[in-house]
Scaffold this motif. Structure first.
Motif, PDB file in Angstrom:
ATOM      1  N   GLY A   1       0.791  -1.225   0.000  1.00  0.00           N
ATOM      2  CA  GLY A   1       0.000   0.000   0.000  1.00  0.00           C
ATOM      3  C   GLY A   1       0.819   1.268   0.000  1.00  0.00           C
ATOM      4  N   SER A   2       2.105   1.175   0.278  1.00  0.00           N
ATOM      5  CA  SER A   2       2.968   2.350   0.190  1.00  0.00           C
ATOM      6  C   SER A   2       3.356   2.575  -1.266  1.00  0.00           C
ATOM      7  CB  SER A   2       4.217   2.173   1.061  1.00  0.00           C
ATOM      8  OG  SER A   2       4.933   1.018   0.681  1.00  0.00           O
ATOM      9  N   THR A   3       3.832   3.770  -1.568  1.00  0.00           N
ATOM     10  CA  THR A   3       4.339   4.046  -2.907  1.00  0.00           C
ATOM     11  C   THR A   3       5.845   3.827  -2.929  1.00  0.00           C
ATOM     12  OG1 THR A   3       4.747   6.397  -2.486  1.00  0.00           O
ATOM     13  CG2 THR A   3       2.545   5.765  -3.295  1.00  0.00           C
ATOM     14  N   LYS A   4       6.402   3.722  -4.122  1.00  0.00           N
ATOM     15  CA  LYS A   4       7.838   3.480  -4.215  1.00  0.00           C
ATOM     16  C   LYS A   4       8.635   4.659  -3.666  1.00  0.00           C
ATOM     17  CE  LYS A   4      11.445   1.499  -7.040  1.00  0.00           C
ATOM     18  NZ  LYS A   4      11.889   1.072  -8.382  1.00  0.00           N
ATOM     19  N   GLU A   5       8.098   5.874  -3.795  1.00  0.00           N
ATOM     20  CA  GLU A   5       8.777   7.047  -3.220  1.00  0.00           C
ATOM     21  C   GLU A   5       8.901   6.891  -1.711  1.00  0.00           C
ATOM     22  OE1 GLU A   5      10.291  11.183  -3.856  1.00  0.00           O
ATOM     23  OE2 GLU A   5       9.977   9.422  -5.114  1.00  0.00           O
ATOM     24  N   GLU A   6       7.857   6.398  -1.073  1.00  0.00           N
ATOM     25  CA  GLU A   6       7.879   6.187   0.376  1.00  0.00           C
ATOM     26  C   GLU A   6       8.845   5.071   0.744  1.00  0.00           C
ATOM     27  OE1 GLU A   6       3.270   7.747   0.552  1.00  0.00           O
ATOM     28  OE2 GLU A   6       3.699   5.588   0.592  1.00  0.00           O
ATOM     29  N   TRP A   7       8.869   4.018  -0.059  1.00  0.00           N
ATOM     30  CA  TRP A   7       9.816   2.914   0.148  1.00  0.00           C
ATOM     31  C   TRP A   7      11.251   3.415   0.012  1.00  0.00           C
ATOM     32  CZ3 TRP A   7      13.318   0.899  -3.465  1.00  0.00           C
ATOM     33  CH2 TRP A   7      13.952  -0.294  -3.104  1.00  0.00           C
ATOM     34  N   LYS A   8      11.501   4.263  -0.990  1.00  0.00           N
ATOM     35  CA  LYS A   8      12.854   4.799  -1.193  1.00  0.00           C
ATOM     36  C   LYS A   8      13.343   5.530   0.054  1.00  0.00           C
ATOM     37  CE  LYS A   8      12.185   5.821  -6.130  1.00  0.00           C
ATOM     38  NZ  LYS A   8      11.954   6.955  -7.056  1.00  0.00           N
ATOM     39  N   MET A   9      12.474   6.354   0.636  1.00  0.00           N
ATOM     40  CA  MET A   9      12.904   7.120   1.806  1.00  0.00           C
ATOM     41  C   MET A   9      13.307   6.203   2.953  1.00  0.00           C
ATOM     42  SD  MET A   9      10.530  10.529   2.011  1.00  0.00           S
ATOM     43  CE  MET A   9      11.728  11.331   3.085  1.00  0.00           C
ATOM     44  N   ALA A  10      12.604   5.083   3.097  1.00  0.00           N
ATOM     45  CA  ALA A  10      12.920   4.154   4.181  1.00  0.00           C
ATOM     46  C   ALA A  10      14.226   3.416   3.935  1.00  0.00           C
ATOM     47  CB  ALA A  10      11.767   3.161   4.357  1.00  0.00           C
ATOM     48  N   VAL A  11      14.363   2.811   2.761  1.00  0.00           N
ATOM     49  CA  VAL A  11      15.558   1.987   2.519  1.00  0.00           C
ATOM     50  C   VAL A  11      16.806   2.853   2.341  1.00  0.00           C
ATOM     51  CG1 VAL A  11      14.250   0.041   1.592  1.00  0.00           C
ATOM     52  CG2 VAL A  11      15.096   1.805   0.017  1.00  0.00           C
ATOM     53  N   GLU A  12      16.640   4.038   1.759  1.00  0.00           N
ATOM     54  CA  GLU A  12      17.795   4.907   1.570  1.00  0.00           C
ATOM     55  C   GLU A  12      18.291   5.468   2.898  1.00  0.00           C
ATOM     56  OE1 GLU A  12      16.970   7.833  -1.438  1.00  0.00           O
ATOM     57  OE2 GLU A  12      16.431   6.298  -2.924  1.00  0.00           O
TER      58      GLU A  12
ATOM     59  N   ASP B   1      21.741   4.734   9.060  1.00  0.00           N
ATOM     60  CA  ASP B   1      21.808   3.674  10.071  1.00  0.00           C
ATOM     61  C   ASP B   1      20.858   2.553   9.647  1.00  0.00           C
ATOM     62  OD1 ASP B   1      21.420   2.038  12.414  1.00  0.00           O
ATOM     63  OD2 ASP B   1      22.060   3.708  13.665  1.00  0.00           O
ATOM     64  N   PRO B   2      21.353   1.313   9.550  1.00  0.00           N
ATOM     65  CA  PRO B   2      20.491   0.216   9.091  1.00  0.00           C
ATOM     66  C   PRO B   2      19.380  -0.151  10.055  1.00  0.00           C
ATOM     67  CG  PRO B   2      22.642  -0.616   9.797  1.00  0.00           C
ATOM     68  CD  PRO B   2      22.745   0.874   9.784  1.00  0.00           C
ATOM     69  N   ASP B   3      19.428   0.369  11.291  1.00  0.00           N
ATOM     70  CA  ASP B   3      18.422   0.000  12.288  1.00  0.00           C
ATOM     71  C   ASP B   3      17.271   1.003  12.411  1.00  0.00           C
ATOM     72  OD1 ASP B   3      19.799  -2.335  12.996  1.00  0.00           O
ATOM     73  OD2 ASP B   3      21.097  -1.224  14.368  1.00  0.00           O
ATOM     74  N   ILE B   4      17.340   2.120  11.678  1.00  0.00           N
ATOM     75  CA  ILE B   4      16.281   3.129  11.783  1.00  0.00           C
ATOM     76  C   ILE B   4      15.024   2.668  11.039  1.00  0.00           C
ATOM     77  CG2 ILE B   4      15.590   5.472  11.139  1.00  0.00           C
ATOM     78  CD1 ILE B   4      18.409   6.386  11.583  1.00  0.00           C
ATOM     79  N   LYS B   5      13.874   2.800  11.697  1.00  0.00           N
ATOM     80  CA  LYS B   5      12.594   2.513  11.064  1.00  0.00           C
ATOM     81  C   LYS B   5      12.010   3.818  10.527  1.00  0.00           C
ATOM     82  CE  LYS B   5      11.583  -1.382  14.141  1.00  0.00           C
ATOM     83  NZ  LYS B   5      10.664  -1.918  15.174  1.00  0.00           N
ATOM     84  N   VAL B   6      11.452   3.773   9.318  1.00  0.00           N
ATOM     85  CA  VAL B   6      10.929   4.977   8.678  1.00  0.00           C
ATOM     86  C   VAL B   6       9.521   4.718   8.145  1.00  0.00           C
ATOM     87  CG1 VAL B   6      11.238   6.672   6.822  1.00  0.00           C
ATOM     88  CG2 VAL B   6      13.250   5.725   8.001  1.00  0.00           C
ATOM     89  N   LEU B   7       8.590   5.598   8.482  1.00  0.00           N
ATOM     90  CA  LEU B   7       7.258   5.611   7.880  1.00  0.00           C
ATOM     91  C   LEU B   7       7.113   6.934   7.146  1.00  0.00           C
ATOM     92  CD1 LEU B   7       4.403   4.453   7.448  1.00  0.00           C
ATOM     93  CD2 LEU B   7       3.729   5.653   9.539  1.00  0.00           C
ATOM     94  N   ALA B   8       6.955   6.878   5.833  1.00  0.00           N
ATOM     95  CA  ALA B   8       6.853   8.090   5.021  1.00  0.00           C
ATOM     96  C   ALA B   8       5.506   8.139   4.317  1.00  0.00           C
ATOM     97  CB  ALA B   8       7.977   8.129   3.986  1.00  0.00           C
TER      98      ALA B   8
END
Length: 354
Positions: free
Chosen positions: A207-218, A224-231
């Motif tokens: 349900g997320s968009t790829k732009e939102e996914w990019k912000m999380a994985v980038e 930091d690989p341990d940060i959780k991101v909801l965009a």
């Protein structure tokens, strides 16, 4: 010593901004070439105030002997030609999303992780997504202080993030509204003039968009690989300048004055937090500026160790062109450009993750 520099995608909005930024910041250029598709070959673009470049055809260009190429032509074009440039030992800084998550390709915001450039073992360095880049500049000093574990961000992204066609569509729809013309929707999924569209890039299964996914994985790759991101990424009727409302949850107790002091000292950040009418920065005020502006800094009382703030930046500069040029500057400072660069030397040990 200067370098032989190629700008790929030179006729686009970001490509033109790269040429402008290289000239403004006096990057050491001995020779420069503007490259684009065959249909753009022969057109002219400016490099600085006095020099005009005739665009050459990327499809027939030989990168042999060129030191560094700054790419912004679109993902499919970068996928084809960036490896060709790197194979000719021309270092590539790519603005597209194609290589960002590829192992061995550093994803770099120089104020945050310039040391990662030494891991560019494929001859390619990736520029992050525009919305990620400005957020990283603002988060880095706070992460160093308080150790961020979770980020919730809502973005308000200018139409220039979709290129010249996005800007043209906003202009056309806005102008048409005053003469009762029905809006033509082509670049965006709905009317953008006088509207907001909570949809950037394609939808994914969750349900997320790829732009939102990019912000999380980038964010995890850069900071930091341990940060959780909801965009939540929203396109807004603004020509230039991305805005973000950011809330962070940290491991350590947050001290507001320490946060302010850290942001004031952070490279690439300007803090304007006056807590009065107009005591904040809006996107129209950041156009043409290199820095990321932080305002509305306050404690988030809804979570333990929470902090919230507002952040704006010129997406064509820090989000794209400026960050690419800063990467080139960092490569120069670390003596990583040129045929004798250690990046071209074989590596005996297993490749490290970028």
């Amino acid at each position: 010593m200067g370098y032989r520099v190629a700008v790929v995608g030179a006729t686009g909005a970001v490509g033109r901004e790269i040429l402008k930024t290289l000239a403004e910041r006096q990057f050491p250029v001995d020779e420069i070439v503007a490259l684009a598709s065959a249909r753009s070959a022969g057109r002219e673009v400016s490099f600085g105030d006095k020099k005009v470049l005739k665009v050459q055809n990327l499809e027939t260009f030989d990168f042999t002997g060129w030191d560094i190429a700054l790419f912004s032509p679109g993902g499919a074009v970068s996928a084809k030609y960036a490896p060709k440039a790197a194979a000719a030992k021309c270092l590539v800084v790519d603005n597209t999303s194609h290589f960002r998550m590829e192992p061995g390709v550093p994803l770099v915001v120089p104020e945050v992780n310039a040391a990662a450039l030494k891991k560019a073992r494929k001859g390619i360095i990736a520029n992050p997504n525009c919305s990620t880049a400005q957020m990283m500049v603002a988060l880095k000093p706070l992460h160093d202080l308080f150790r961020i574990k979770r980020v919730v961000v809502s973005t308000y992204q200018a139409v220039s993030g979709a290129g010249k066609s996005g800007m043209d569509e906003l202009f056309s729809q806005t102008k048409g509204s005053f003469v009762n013309d029905a809006p033509t929707v082509a670049q965006f999924t709905k009317q953008i003039a006088f509207n907001l569209i909570p949809h950037i890039d394609r939808f994914m299964e969750d349900g997320s968009t790829k732009e939102e996914w990019k912000m999380a994985v980038e964010t995890r790759k850069i900071l930091d690989p341990d940060i959780k991101v909801l965009a939540t990424c929203v396109r807004v009727p603004v020509f230039i300048g991305h805005s973000e409302a950011i809330s962070i949850e940290c491991e350590k107790p947050v001290d507001l004055e320490k946060a302010r002091a850290a942001l004031r000292k952070a490279p690439g950040v300007i803090l304007r937090d006056e807590r009065e009418d107009g005591g904040y920065v809006t996107p129209i005020e950041c156009v043409g500026e290199d820095d990321t502006y932080v305002s509305r800094l306050r404690i988030d009382p809804t979570v333990e160790n929470g902090l919230a703030f507002w952040c704006v930046s010129d997406n064509l500069r820090k989000g794209a062109a400026l960050n690419a040029v800063q990467i080139a500057e960092s490569l120069d400072e670390q003596h990583l450009i040129g045929k004798d660069s250690p990046l071209w030397q074989p590596v005996a040990r297993p490749e490290e993750p970028a």
